[in-house]
Design a protein around this motif. Structure first.
Motif, PDB file in Angstrom:
ATOM      1  N   PRO A  39     -41.028  -9.644   5.191  1.00 17.12           N
ATOM      2  CA  PRO A  39     -39.688  -9.161   5.535  1.00 17.12           C
ATOM      3  C   PRO A  39     -38.635 -10.264   5.420  1.00 17.12           C
ATOM      4  O   PRO A  39     -38.949 -11.455   5.477  1.00 17.12           O
ATOM      5  CB  PRO A  39     -39.847  -8.733   6.996  1.00 17.12           C
ATOM      6  CG  PRO A  39     -40.912  -9.648   7.525  1.00 17.12           C
ATOM      7  CD  PRO A  39     -41.849  -9.877   6.368  1.00 17.12           C
ATOM      8  N   GLY A  40     -37.398  -9.829   5.258  1.00 22.58           N
ATOM      9  CA  GLY A  40     -36.283 -10.768   5.270  1.00 22.58           C
ATOM     10  C   GLY A  40     -36.090 -11.330   6.661  1.00 22.58           C
ATOM     11  O   GLY A  40     -36.395 -10.665   7.656  1.00 22.58           O
ATOM     12  N   LYS A  41     -35.594 -12.538   6.743  1.00 18.12           N
ATOM     13  CA  LYS A  41     -35.423 -13.186   8.051  1.00 18.12           C
ATOM     14  C   LYS A  41     -34.266 -12.545   8.822  1.00 18.12           C
ATOM     15  O   LYS A  41     -34.365 -12.323  10.026  1.00 18.12           O
ATOM     16  CB  LYS A  41     -35.168 -14.683   7.845  1.00 18.12           C
ATOM     17  CG  LYS A  41     -35.295 -15.499   9.099  1.00 18.12           C
ATOM     18  CD  LYS A  41     -35.266 -16.976   8.797  1.00 18.12           C
ATOM     19  CE  LYS A  41     -35.559 -17.772  10.038  1.00 18.12           C
ATOM     20  NZ  LYS A  41     -35.701 -19.193   9.764  1.00 18.12           N
ATOM     21  N   GLN A  42     -33.182 -12.236   8.125  1.00 19.09           N
ATOM     22  CA  GLN A  42     -32.005 -11.682   8.805  1.00 19.09           C
ATOM     23  C   GLN A  42     -32.169 -10.200   9.129  1.00 19.09           C
ATOM     24  O   GLN A  42     -31.663  -9.735  10.140  1.00 19.09           O
ATOM     25  CB  GLN A  42     -30.755 -11.908   7.959  1.00 19.09           C
ATOM     26  CG  GLN A  42     -30.414 -13.379   7.851  1.00 19.09           C
ATOM     27  CD  GLN A  42     -29.161 -13.625   7.024  1.00 19.09           C
ATOM     28  OE1 GLN A  42     -28.614 -12.723   6.414  1.00 19.09           O
ATOM     29  NE2 GLN A  42     -28.715 -14.869   7.015  1.00 19.09           N
ATOM     30  N   ASP A  43     -32.876  -9.465   8.266  1.00 22.84           N
ATOM     31  CA  ASP A  43     -33.104  -8.044   8.513  1.00 22.84           C
ATOM     32  C   ASP A  43     -34.550  -7.711   8.151  1.00 22.84           C
ATOM     33  O   ASP A  43     -34.873  -7.510   6.983  1.00 22.84           O
ATOM     34  CB  ASP A  43     -32.141  -7.179   7.695  1.00 22.84           C
ATOM     35  CG  ASP A  43     -32.251  -5.693   8.036  1.00 22.84           C
ATOM     36  OD1 ASP A  43     -33.175  -5.312   8.787  1.00 22.84           O
ATOM     37  OD2 ASP A  43     -31.414  -4.917   7.542  1.00 22.84           O
ATOM     38  N   PRO A  44     -35.440  -7.653   9.150  1.00 24.24           N
ATOM     39  CA  PRO A  44     -36.858  -7.429   8.877  1.00 24.24           C
ATOM     40  C   PRO A  44     -37.167  -6.057   8.279  1.00 24.24           C
ATOM     41  O   PRO A  44     -38.279  -5.801   7.856  1.00 24.24           O
ATOM     42  CB  PRO A  44     -37.536  -7.606  10.235  1.00 24.24           C
ATOM     43  CG  PRO A  44     -36.467  -7.675  11.243  1.00 24.24           C
ATOM     44  CD  PRO A  44     -35.166  -7.890  10.555  1.00 24.24           C
ATOM     45  N   ARG A  45     -36.171  -5.169   8.226  1.00 20.70           N
ATOM     46  CA  ARG A  45     -36.388  -3.869   7.579  1.00 20.70           C
ATOM     47  C   ARG A  45     -36.244  -3.971   6.068  1.00 20.70           C
ATOM     48  O   ARG A  45     -36.615  -3.057   5.347  1.00 20.70           O
ATOM     49  CB  ARG A  45     -35.409  -2.832   8.127  1.00 20.70           C
ATOM     50  CG  ARG A  45     -35.634  -2.529   9.616  1.00 20.70           C
ATOM     51  CD  ARG A  45     -34.513  -1.717  10.169  1.00 20.70           C
ATOM     52  NE  ARG A  45     -33.293  -2.507  10.024  1.00 20.70           N
ATOM     53  CZ  ARG A  45     -32.057  -2.063  10.209  1.00 20.70           C
ATOM     54  NH1 ARG A  45     -31.863  -0.815  10.548  1.00 20.70           N
ATOM     55  NH2 ARG A  45     -31.014  -2.836  10.061  1.00 20.70           N
ATOM     56  N   LYS A  46     -35.710  -5.098   5.601  1.00 24.59           N
ATOM     57  CA  LYS A  46     -35.534  -5.323   4.169  1.00 24.59           C
ATOM     58  C   LYS A  46     -36.498  -6.407   3.699  1.00 24.59           C
ATOM     59  O   LYS A  46     -36.840  -7.309   4.461  1.00 24.59           O
ATOM     60  CB  LYS A  46     -34.098  -5.761   3.865  1.00 24.59           C
ATOM     61  CG  LYS A  46     -33.073  -4.681   4.134  1.00 24.59           C
ATOM     62  CD  LYS A  46     -31.691  -5.162   3.771  1.00 24.59           C
ATOM     63  CE  LYS A  46     -30.657  -4.073   4.016  1.00 24.59           C
ATOM     64  NZ  LYS A  46     -29.309  -4.568   3.749  1.00 24.59           N
ATOM     65  N   PRO A  47     -36.938  -6.322   2.427  1.00 25.05           N
ATOM     66  CA  PRO A  47     -37.863  -7.348   1.928  1.00 25.05           C
ATOM     67  C   PRO A  47     -37.212  -8.725   1.869  1.00 25.05           C
ATOM     68  O   PRO A  47     -35.985  -8.844   1.767  1.00 25.05           O
ATOM     69  CB  PRO A  47     -38.215  -6.888   0.519  1.00 25.05           C
ATOM     70  CG  PRO A  47     -37.581  -5.569   0.314  1.00 25.05           C
ATOM     71  CD  PRO A  47     -36.624  -5.319   1.439  1.00 25.05           C
ATOM     72  N   LEU A  48     -38.039  -9.746   1.949  1.00 23.57           N
ATOM     73  CA  LEU A  48     -37.576 -11.113   1.760  1.00 23.57           C
ATOM     74  C   LEU A  48     -36.831 -11.173   0.427  1.00 23.57           C
ATOM     75  O   LEU A  48     -37.371 -10.739  -0.596  1.00 23.57           O
ATOM     76  CB  LEU A  48     -38.787 -12.056   1.723  1.00 23.57           C
ATOM     77  CG  LEU A  48     -38.514 -13.535   1.508  1.00 23.57           C
ATOM     78  CD1 LEU A  48     -37.907 -14.131   2.771  1.00 23.57           C
ATOM     79  CD2 LEU A  48     -39.806 -14.256   1.160  1.00 23.57           C
ATOM     80  N   PRO A  49     -35.614 -11.686   0.401  1.00 22.79           N
ATOM     81  CA  PRO A  49     -34.888 -11.752  -0.873  1.00 22.79           C
ATOM     82  C   PRO A  49     -35.649 -12.589  -1.899  1.00 22.79           C
ATOM     83  O   PRO A  49     -36.220 -13.638  -1.576  1.00 22.79           O
ATOM     84  CB  PRO A  49     -33.564 -12.419  -0.496  1.00 22.79           C
ATOM     85  CG  PRO A  49     -33.403 -12.166   0.964  1.00 22.79           C
ATOM     86  CD  PRO A  49     -34.803 -12.152   1.524  1.00 22.79           C
ATOM     87  N   GLU A  50     -35.682 -12.107  -3.133  1.00 16.88           N
ATOM     88  CA  GLU A  50     -36.419 -12.799  -4.188  1.00 16.88           C
ATOM     89  C   GLU A  50     -35.926 -14.236  -4.354  1.00 16.88           C
ATOM     90  O   GLU A  50     -36.708 -15.156  -4.548  1.00 16.88           O
ATOM     91  CB  GLU A  50     -36.288 -12.039  -5.511  1.00 16.88           C
ATOM     92  CG  GLU A  50     -37.174 -12.611  -6.598  1.00 16.88           C
ATOM     93  CD  GLU A  50     -37.144 -11.791  -7.873  1.00 16.88           C
ATOM     94  OE1 GLU A  50     -37.805 -12.225  -8.827  1.00 16.88           O
ATOM     95  OE2 GLU A  50     -36.490 -10.739  -7.920  1.00 16.88           O
ATOM     96  N   ARG A  51     -34.641 -14.438  -4.243  1.00 20.01           N
ATOM     97  CA  ARG A  51     -34.079 -15.791  -4.408  1.00 20.01           C
ATOM     98  C   ARG A  51     -34.595 -16.725  -3.308  1.00 20.01           C
ATOM     99  O   ARG A  51     -34.878 -17.897  -3.561  1.00 20.01           O
ATOM    100  CB  ARG A  51     -32.547 -15.736  -4.412  1.00 20.01           C
ATOM    101  CG  ARG A  51     -31.897 -17.048  -4.711  1.00 20.01           C
ATOM    102  CD  ARG A  51     -32.132 -17.457  -6.163  1.00 20.01           C
ATOM    103  NE  ARG A  51     -31.658 -18.818  -6.346  1.00 20.01           N
ATOM    104  CZ  ARG A  51     -32.349 -19.772  -6.951  1.00 20.01           C
ATOM    105  NH1 ARG A  51     -33.507 -19.524  -7.490  1.00 20.01           N
ATOM    106  NH2 ARG A  51     -31.864 -20.985  -7.056  1.00 20.01           N
TER     107      ARG A  51
END
Length: 140
Positions: A39-51
């Motif tokens: 998960p993304g750090k800022q929004d765990p409902r979204k995937p970790l940003p590819e960048r």
């Protein structure tokens, strides 16, 4: 990246190496059935940003002294290591989700160790056996 896969071969079950199974299983338990393994750090409902993944992978490569590492380098390394260990190209193809072994061939690279082993094997075949007379001796 989320979305539909490139090909039907891309939709597959991928076995996890025993050395990582416990870590993956623990992350899956933490994420739950509808959660994300990464998960993304800022929004765990979204995937970790590819960048973010790319930046951290590159930093890890720098820290261990191998320099720049791109995400696709991991696929090339995996394919090459599998090939070096004698795993059939069709198995590597299916593991990587390729539709053809010619695509898999683009991912497999001969290591220096494998090249040296091939030369050693060839050298054994070129070394004359003491009990076998050479053609020159037979002609004489």
């Amino acid at each position: 990246v989320t979305g539909p896969p490139k090909t039907e071969k891309s939709r597959r079950t991928i076995p996890v190496p025993a050395s990582l199974a416990n870590q993956v299983e623990e992350r899956a338990k933490q994420a739950g059935k509808k959660g994300l393994l990464f998960p993304g750090k800022q929004d765990p409902r979204k995937p970790l940003p590819e960048r973010t993944y790319q930046i951290n992978l590159d930093r890890a490569g720098e820290r261990i002294g191998i320099g720049h590492v791109a995400p696709h380098d991991l696929r090339h390394t995996c394919a090459s290591d599998m090939s070096d260990r004698g795993i059939p190209a069709t198995v590597i193809r299916d593991y990587l989700g390729h539709t053809t072994t010619s695509m898999t061939d683009r991912y497999t690279h001969t290591s220096q160790e494998e090249m040296a082993r091939a030369v050693d094997l060839a050298d054994v075949g070129l070394t004359p056996l003491p009990e076998v007379a050479s053609l020159d001796m037979k002609r004489a």
